[in-house]
Design a protein around this motif. Sequence first.
Motif, PDB file in Angstrom:
ATOM      1  N   ASN A 228       0.819  -1.219   0.000  1.00 44.19           N
ATOM      2  CA  ASN A 228       0.000   0.000   0.000  1.00 44.19           C
ATOM      3  C   ASN A 228       0.855   1.272   0.000  1.00 44.19           C
ATOM      4  O   ASN A 228       0.580   2.246   0.687  1.00 44.19           O
ATOM      5  N   PRO A 263      -3.611  -4.726  -1.443  1.00 44.54           N
ATOM      6  CA  PRO A 263      -2.793  -4.399  -0.267  1.00 44.54           C
ATOM      7  C   PRO A 263      -2.962  -5.428   0.848  1.00 44.54           C
ATOM      8  O   PRO A 263      -4.090  -5.877   1.112  1.00 44.54           O
ATOM      9  N   PRO A 265      -3.811  -6.737   4.197  1.00 46.34           N
ATOM     10  CA  PRO A 265      -4.724  -6.108   5.184  1.00 46.34           C
ATOM     11  C   PRO A 265      -4.004  -5.577   6.419  1.00 46.34           C
ATOM     12  O   PRO A 265      -4.359  -4.498   6.927  1.00 46.34           O
ATOM     13  N   LEU A 268      -2.697  -1.954   6.101  1.00 46.96           N
ATOM     14  CA  LEU A 268      -3.623  -0.832   5.877  1.00 46.96           C
ATOM     15  C   LEU A 268      -3.885  -0.116   7.193  1.00 46.96           C
ATOM     16  O   LEU A 268      -4.250  -0.738   8.182  1.00 46.96           O
ATOM     17  N   GLU A 269      -3.688   1.178   7.179  1.00 45.75           N
ATOM     18  CA  GLU A 269      -4.015   1.960   8.370  1.00 45.75           C
ATOM     19  C   GLU A 269      -5.458   2.422   8.239  1.00 45.75           C
ATOM     20  O   GLU A 269      -5.934   2.706   7.151  1.00 45.75           O
ATOM     21  N   ALA A 272      -5.779   5.512   6.262  1.00 44.11           N
ATOM     22  CA  ALA A 272      -5.687   5.346   4.807  1.00 44.11           C
ATOM     23  C   ALA A 272      -7.023   4.898   4.231  1.00 44.11           C
ATOM     24  O   ALA A 272      -7.476   5.396   3.198  1.00 44.11           O
ATOM     25  N   GLU A 273      -7.678   3.973   4.930  1.00 47.44           N
ATOM     26  CA  GLU A 273      -8.969   3.468   4.442  1.00 47.44           C
ATOM     27  C   GLU A 273     -10.023   4.572   4.441  1.00 47.44           C
ATOM     28  O   GLU A 273     -10.827   4.683   3.531  1.00 47.44           O
ATOM     29  N   VAL A 278      -6.048   3.886  -0.494  1.00 46.63           N
ATOM     30  CA  VAL A 278      -5.786   2.452  -0.559  1.00 46.63           C
ATOM     31  C   VAL A 278      -5.573   2.071  -2.016  1.00 46.63           C
ATOM     32  O   VAL A 278      -6.309   2.505  -2.901  1.00 46.63           O
TER      33      VAL A 278
END
Length: 308
Positions: A228, A263, A265, A268-269, A272-273, A278
């Motif tokens: 990501n 990405p 999982p 992923l912050e 970011a989501e 993303v």
Amino acid sequence: MENFPVINLENINNNVEERKAILEKIEDACKNWGFFELVNHGIPLELLDTVERLTKEHYRKCMEQRFKEVMASKGLGDVQAEVKDMDWETTFFLRHLPDSNISEIPDLSEEYRKAMKEFAQQLEKLAEELLDLLCENLGLEKGYLKKAFYGSKGPNFGTKVANYPPCPKPELVKGLRAHTDAGGIILLLQDDKVSGLQLLKDGQWVDVPPMRHSIVVNLGDQIEVITNGKYKSVEHRVIAQTNGTRMSIASFYNPANDAVIYPAPTLLETKAEETDQVYPKFVFEDYMRLYATLKFQAKEPRFQAMKA
């Protein structure tokens, strides 16, 4: 500017402190360069020498004259304006995985075929070791990246054998125009005397130094997607030279055609989501279809198009 990262893998499995120091160097190179050069990588040096010797012999015997004739027929021997749709290179491609085409390539001696098969096996092993080192740095479980690339038949793995002959007008014709690599992780055995490979760092073109028996590693677009954007693929190019032919043997360890790339999982912050920062989810083959038409353009629109 700081020096291009050269990483010695010799003691990676010897003790915890050494391993930590090497992993930190790899992490810094992945985050800040997208490229690094490996020494003491475990591939026998005499095999590298054999591959280089046979590649240069094959070029002189089978490709050099053909290249001159093709360039003359296109009027590139006496070019006056910048050429934007061609590269000053002569290449052939070997496929290793999921199945090999080495026996089908014409003009290769048996000795050369045998050496390239052995070289490919060594590189495959090194690529998978490197992917696991990236997993370790990223906090992903061992084997995550290999599994992400696997699809139904295992990864695509192939080698582009290229030569960049002397060019009368290097200011008008690139050896290879600027691009990022579409795939996963790329391992390069390059000429140790004739330079030309450059990467873009902080808006400046930086030389990748030729070094005997080293393997240059760079990250492709798929690593950028899976991380990501924590690690990024980096634009690079080859500058044609007026003297000397540059040898380049680049091996691409890529996802399977049907591998679904997205990405990881755990990387992923929430932030970011929430802000939609993303990277997309797609089938690798679909990305390659798009890349084929947009290779020499910026990568961001490719990622954007895959979101749609």
